[in-house]
Design a protein around this motif. Structure first.
Motif, PDB file in Angstrom:
ATOM      1  N   LEU A  11      42.183  33.204  41.658  1.00 57.85           N
ATOM      2  CA  LEU A  11      43.360  33.668  42.389  1.00 57.85           C
ATOM      3  C   LEU A  11      43.284  33.277  43.862  1.00 57.85           C
ATOM      4  N   ILE A  12      44.362  32.653  44.345  1.00 59.72           N
ATOM      5  CA  ILE A  12      44.420  32.170  45.725  1.00 59.72           C
ATOM      6  C   ILE A  12      45.620  32.791  46.419  1.00 59.72           C
ATOM      7  N   CYS A  13      45.416  33.270  47.625  1.00 66.44           N
ATOM      8  CA  CYS A  13      46.509  33.836  48.412  1.00 66.44           C
ATOM      9  C   CYS A  13      47.467  32.713  48.807  1.00 66.44           C
ATOM     10  N   GLY A  14      48.746  32.878  48.484  1.00 71.01           N
ATOM     11  CA  GLY A  14      49.733  31.861  48.813  1.00 71.01           C
ATOM     12  C   GLY A  14      50.032  31.772  50.291  1.00 71.01           C
ATOM     13  N   GLY A  17      45.555  30.972  51.769  1.00 65.60           N
ATOM     14  CA  GLY A  17      44.696  30.102  50.977  1.00 65.60           C
ATOM     15  C   GLY A  17      43.337  30.683  50.641  1.00 65.60           C
ATOM     16  N   ASN A  18      43.095  31.926  51.037  1.00 64.37           N
ATOM     17  CA  ASN A  18      41.809  32.560  50.751  1.00 64.37           C
ATOM     18  C   ASN A  18      41.766  33.044  49.304  1.00 64.37           C
ATOM     19  N   ARG A  19      40.550  33.174  48.777  1.00 56.13           N
ATOM     20  CA  ARG A  19      40.380  33.711  47.428  1.00 56.13           C
ATOM     21  C   ARG A  19      40.701  35.207  47.430  1.00 56.13           C
ATOM     22  N   MET A  20      41.423  35.643  46.400  1.00 59.34           N
ATOM     23  CA  MET A  20      41.778  37.052  46.320  1.00 59.34           C
ATOM     24  C   MET A  20      40.653  37.849  45.661  1.00 59.34           C
ATOM     25  N   THR A  21      40.588  39.113  45.998  1.00 57.24           N
ATOM     26  CA  THR A  21      39.505  39.982  45.557  1.00 57.24           C
ATOM     27  C   THR A  21      40.023  41.064  44.609  1.00 57.24           C
ATOM     28  N   ARG A  22      39.201  41.403  43.623  1.00 64.04           N
ATOM     29  CA  ARG A  22      39.552  42.447  42.656  1.00 64.04           C
ATOM     30  C   ARG A  22      39.118  43.806  43.191  1.00 64.04           C
ATOM     31  N   LYS A  23      39.976  44.788  43.013  1.00 66.33           N
ATOM     32  CA  LYS A  23      39.698  46.127  43.538  1.00 66.33           C
ATOM     33  C   LYS A  23      40.012  47.175  42.475  1.00 66.33           C
ATOM     34  N   THR A  24      39.143  48.188  42.380  1.00 68.99           N
ATOM     35  CA  THR A  24      39.341  49.282  41.433  1.00 68.99           C
ATOM     36  C   THR A  24      39.866  50.503  42.177  1.00 68.99           C
ATOM     37  N   VAL A  25      40.958  51.077  41.677  1.00 68.26           N
ATOM     38  CA  VAL A  25      41.536  52.280  42.266  1.00 68.26           C
ATOM     39  C   VAL A  25      41.516  53.384  41.213  1.00 68.26           C
ATOM     40  N   THR A  26      40.922  54.539  41.570  1.00 69.15           N
ATOM     41  CA  THR A  26      40.849  55.664  40.643  1.00 69.15           C
ATOM     42  C   THR A  26      41.909  56.693  41.015  1.00 69.15           C
ATOM     43  N   TYR A  27      42.742  57.051  40.046  1.00 67.61           N
ATOM     44  CA  TYR A  27      43.808  58.025  40.299  1.00 67.61           C
ATOM     45  C   TYR A  27      43.888  59.003  39.132  1.00 67.61           C
ATOM     46  N   LYS A  28      43.666  60.273  39.419  1.00 66.82           N
ATOM     47  CA  LYS A  28      43.672  61.335  38.415  1.00 66.82           C
ATOM     48  C   LYS A  28      42.749  61.007  37.242  1.00 66.82           C
ATOM     49  N   GLY A  29      41.591  60.492  37.577  1.00 61.06           N
ATOM     50  CA  GLY A  29      40.576  60.222  36.570  1.00 61.06           C
ATOM     51  C   GLY A  29      40.738  58.893  35.842  1.00 61.06           C
ATOM     52  N   LEU A 188      42.356  26.528  30.288  1.00 57.97           N
ATOM     53  CA  LEU A 188      43.721  26.059  30.515  1.00 57.97           C
ATOM     54  C   LEU A 188      44.164  26.014  31.970  1.00 57.97           C
ATOM     55  N   ILE A 189      43.494  26.790  32.833  1.00 57.88           N
ATOM     56  CA  ILE A 189      43.997  26.946  34.199  1.00 57.88           C
ATOM     57  C   ILE A 189      42.970  26.514  35.248  1.00 57.88           C
ATOM     58  N   VAL A 190      43.470  25.848  36.282  1.00 58.56           N
ATOM     59  CA  VAL A 190      42.630  25.463  37.424  1.00 58.56           C
ATOM     60  C   VAL A 190      42.668  26.559  38.482  1.00 58.56           C
ATOM     61  N   SER A 191      43.870  26.997  38.829  1.00 57.14           N
ATOM     62  CA  SER A 191      44.011  28.040  39.849  1.00 57.14           C
ATOM     63  C   SER A 191      45.367  28.729  39.727  1.00 57.14           C
ATOM     64  N   ILE A 192      45.456  29.919  40.321  1.00 60.25           N
ATOM     65  CA  ILE A 192      46.699  30.679  40.351  1.00 60.25           C
ATOM     66  C   ILE A 192      46.959  31.091  41.794  1.00 60.25           C
ATOM     67  N   LYS A 193      48.011  30.568  42.365  1.00 60.64           N
ATOM     68  CA  LYS A 193      48.354  30.896  43.758  1.00 60.64           C
ATOM     69  C   LYS A 193      49.407  31.997  43.747  1.00 60.64           C
ATOM     70  N   ILE A 194      49.119  33.101  44.440  1.00 64.81           N
ATOM     71  CA  ILE A 194      50.013  34.253  44.446  1.00 64.81           C
ATOM     72  C   ILE A 194      50.697  34.383  45.803  1.00 64.81           C
ATOM     73  N   PHE A 195      52.044  34.332  45.788  1.00 65.49           N
ATOM     74  CA  PHE A 195      52.831  34.437  47.018  1.00 65.49           C
ATOM     75  C   PHE A 195      53.309  35.871  47.237  1.00 65.49           C
ATOM     76  N   ASP A 196      53.704  36.524  46.162  1.00 64.27           N
ATOM     77  CA  ASP A 196      54.061  37.941  46.220  1.00 64.27           C
ATOM     78  C   ASP A 196      53.976  38.500  44.802  1.00 64.27           C
ATOM     79  N   LYS A 197      54.430  39.721  44.625  1.00 64.09           N
ATOM     80  CA  LYS A 197      54.254  40.390  43.328  1.00 64.09           C
ATOM     81  C   LYS A 197      55.030  39.724  42.193  1.00 64.09           C
TER      82      LYS A 197
END
Length: 224
Positions: A11-14, A17-29, A188-197
């Motif tokens: 995942l690349i920020c559109g 160009g930086n690599r995107m990071t995975r984050k875990t969010v805990t909500y109501k268990g 199948l994939i080389v990269s995924i560039k994400i511009f918005d949601k």
């Protein structure tokens, strides 16, 4: 575990160009997984907010299915056309590209010659001359590298030894895919560039071969 790390390193920020990071969010268990750009708005990145992993999986899965369908359709169309005609058209297309690159290369050589004349006559000082000369030399090297690659492709084409059509079989193996895993994404994939949601750009493997096949088909259609 594979599903939790489907897009690691892809995942690349559109915006920046930086690599995107995975984050875990805990909500109501419950745990929810998101991807975000670590550069952050404070450091000048105006990229999207966090993207939910489940939404991303759904979007990428549909994009993969769509791309595989397109590849299959392209394969079927090309298989119905005389292979000799396709090969001839491909050779013609490569020759046109080579002619254009040779013209560009000659222009660069002419620019360098004129550059030296300007240096000798005093129009350019030594530093400017070096900077511009190095830039033209770099451009020449890139053109020569591309020409060498195309000449090799032309040789394969003329002798009909190219195996590149086999790339469609790589996607064919995944035609009946229902869901994706880490192996599928990597294959199948080389990269995924994400511009918005809602806006992302996927670069698939064999992108050049896909574009070239479309170009050949387009040229043959115009020639009819």
């Amino acid at each position: 575990k594979d599903k939790l790390h489907l897009f690691s390193g892809m995942l690349i920020c559109g915006c920046c160009g930086n690599r995107m990071t995975r984050k875990t969010v805990t909500y109501k268990g419950n745990k929810y997984f998101y991807y975000y750009c670590p550069t952050g708005k404070k450091n000048g990145c105006k990229g999207a907010n966090m993207v939910k992993e489940n939404d991303l999986i759904e979007c990428v899965t549909e994009s993969i299915k769509s791309h595989i369908t397109n590849v299959a359709s392209l394969r079927d169309i090309l298989s119905g056309i005389d292979s000799a005609a396709i090969n001839t058209q491909k050779c013609r297309s490569i020759k046109v590209q080579l002619e254009e690159l040779q013209k560009q290369l000659k222009k660069k050589a002419d620019y360098k010659a004129k550059l030296y004349e300007n240096f000798v006559s005093g129009i350019l000082d030594k530093d400017d001359y070096k900077v511009l000369k190095n830039a033209y030399t770099s451009d020449e090297q890139k053109l020569n590298d591309t020409i060498t690659k195309l000449e090799s492709e032309l040789d394969e084409c003329v002798n009909n030894t190219s195996k590149k059509a086999l790339w469609t079989e790589h996607f064919q193996r995944y035609e009946n895919i229902a869901e994706i895993d880490r192996n599928t994404v990597v294959q199948l994939i080389v990269s995924i560039k994400i511009f918005d949601k809602t806006h992302l750009q996927i670069t698939f493997n064999y992108e050049d071969e896909y574009a070239q096949a479309l170009s050949v088909l387009e040229d043959m259609t115009e020639a009819v």
